[in-house]
Design an enzyme around this catalytic site. Sequence first.
Site, PDB file in Angstrom:
ATOM      1  N   SER A   1      41.435  49.427  51.687  1.00  0.00           N
ATOM      2  CA  SER A   1      42.797  49.976  51.565  1.00  0.00           C
ATOM      3  C   SER A   1      43.137  50.859  52.761  1.00  0.00           C
ATOM      4  O   SER A   1      42.257  51.433  53.397  1.00  0.00           O
ATOM      5  CB  SER A   1      42.916  50.820  50.290  1.00  0.00           C
ATOM      6  OG  SER A   1      42.492  50.098  49.168  1.00  0.00           O
TER       7      SER A   1
HETATM    8  N1  SAH Z   1      38.218  50.219  47.196  1.00  0.00           N
HETATM    9  C1  SAH Z   1      37.958  49.266  48.256  1.00  0.00           C
HETATM   10  C2  SAH Z   1      39.120  48.319  48.445  1.00  0.00           C
HETATM   11  C3  SAH Z   1      38.911  47.147  47.632  1.00  0.00           C
HETATM   12  S1  SAH Z   1      40.047  45.818  47.693  1.00  0.00           S
HETATM   13  C4  SAH Z   1      37.535  49.928  49.532  1.00  0.00           C
HETATM   14  O1  SAH Z   1      37.493  51.162  49.616  1.00  0.00           O
HETATM   15  O2  SAH Z   1      37.191  49.205  50.466  1.00  0.00           O
HETATM   16  C5  SAH Z   1      39.893  45.340  46.002  1.00  0.00           C
HETATM   17  C6  SAH Z   1      38.564  44.798  45.600  1.00  0.00           C
HETATM   18  O3  SAH Z   1      38.618  44.532  44.195  1.00  0.00           O
HETATM   19  C7  SAH Z   1      38.140  43.503  46.263  1.00  0.00           C
HETATM   20  O4  SAH Z   1      36.911  43.671  46.907  1.00  0.00           O
HETATM   21  C8  SAH Z   1      38.019  42.513  45.080  1.00  0.00           C
HETATM   22  O5  SAH Z   1      36.974  41.571  45.231  1.00  0.00           O
HETATM   23  C9  SAH Z   1      37.753  43.461  43.921  1.00  0.00           C
HETATM   24  N2  SAH Z   1      38.058  42.945  42.576  1.00  0.00           N
HETATM   25  C10 SAH Z   1      39.069  42.143  42.165  1.00  0.00           C
HETATM   26  N3  SAH Z   1      39.009  41.941  40.838  1.00  0.00           N
HETATM   27  C11 SAH Z   1      37.909  42.596  40.383  1.00  0.00           C
HETATM   28  C12 SAH Z   1      37.297  42.760  39.091  1.00  0.00           C
HETATM   29  N4  SAH Z   1      37.793  42.196  37.989  1.00  0.00           N
HETATM   30  N5  SAH Z   1      36.187  43.537  39.008  1.00  0.00           N
HETATM   31  C13 SAH Z   1      35.647  44.115  40.111  1.00  0.00           C
HETATM   32  N6  SAH Z   1      36.185  43.989  41.353  1.00  0.00           N
HETATM   33  C14 SAH Z   1      37.303  43.256  41.490  1.00  0.00           C
END
Ligand code: SAH
Length: 227
Positions: free
Chosen positions: A64
């Site tokens: 993000s």
């Molecule tokens: N917080 C992260 C940004 C993540 S982007 C950072 O600091 O880099 C969102 C993430 O959510 C992605 O990696 C995606 O694979 C994950 N995601 C999507 N659906 C999910 C679920 N049901 N459970 C766990 N992770 C999930």
Amino acid sequence: MSKIDFKAEREKLVKRLIEEGFLSDEKVIEAMKKVPREEFVPENLKSSAYADSPLPIGYGQTISAPHMVAMMCECLELKVGDKVLEVGAGSGYHAAVIAEIVAPENVENPGHVYTIEIVKELADFARKNLEKTSYIKRVTVIHGDGTLGIPEHAPYDKILLTAAAPKIPPPLIEQLGPGGILVAPVGEPHFYQVLQKLRKNRDGKTEFSDLCSVAFVPLRGKYGWKI
Ligand code: SAH
């Protein structure tokens, strides 16, 4: 190419986020000044680590933008000792910033961050990044479907979703403790969503408020989007 002064870049970015109104909580400011975002992005994107934008981390996912991390941390009203659940570990960066706030070094009762990631390779990536930056004792990375929460460690003081949900998954509301706060982007995938804040009162009643428009990758899993 001359060596980049990442610390100076980080300070500059934090100053800008304060001026733009995204940051005001001293604890969040200090945490964002400390956590090295360049260690959480792919090697070839290090020079862009302090641009205020999301960056690709593979598997169609992104780390993000810093202003979004700042805003969500402030919304969560984080404090030392909080037990936090993050759904969507991605790079592990957001979890590290939260750990710096809820479990700073040398406090008597540190909190803890549990972060869950549905893509196995990204769970490994997050764990590796948190290891090399020494956050791994304060953050547990789990591979699985975060829409189900992690019942073994519930209740949580704070919960955040870093992927856009059709609606807030019921197991997460259940696993939020009394007095807890949950922040999540809610709305259609590949479009703007609303950042929702849910507060669970001491009597267990929930109150919702809509904060602003945001753009997140879609949440998958049982209570996510079927795409
Ligand atoms: N917080 C992260 C940004 C993540 S982007 C950072 O600091 O880099 C969102 C993430 O959510 C992605 O990696 C995606 O694979 C994950 N995601 C999507 N659906 C999910 C679920 N049901 N459970 C766990 N992770 C999930």
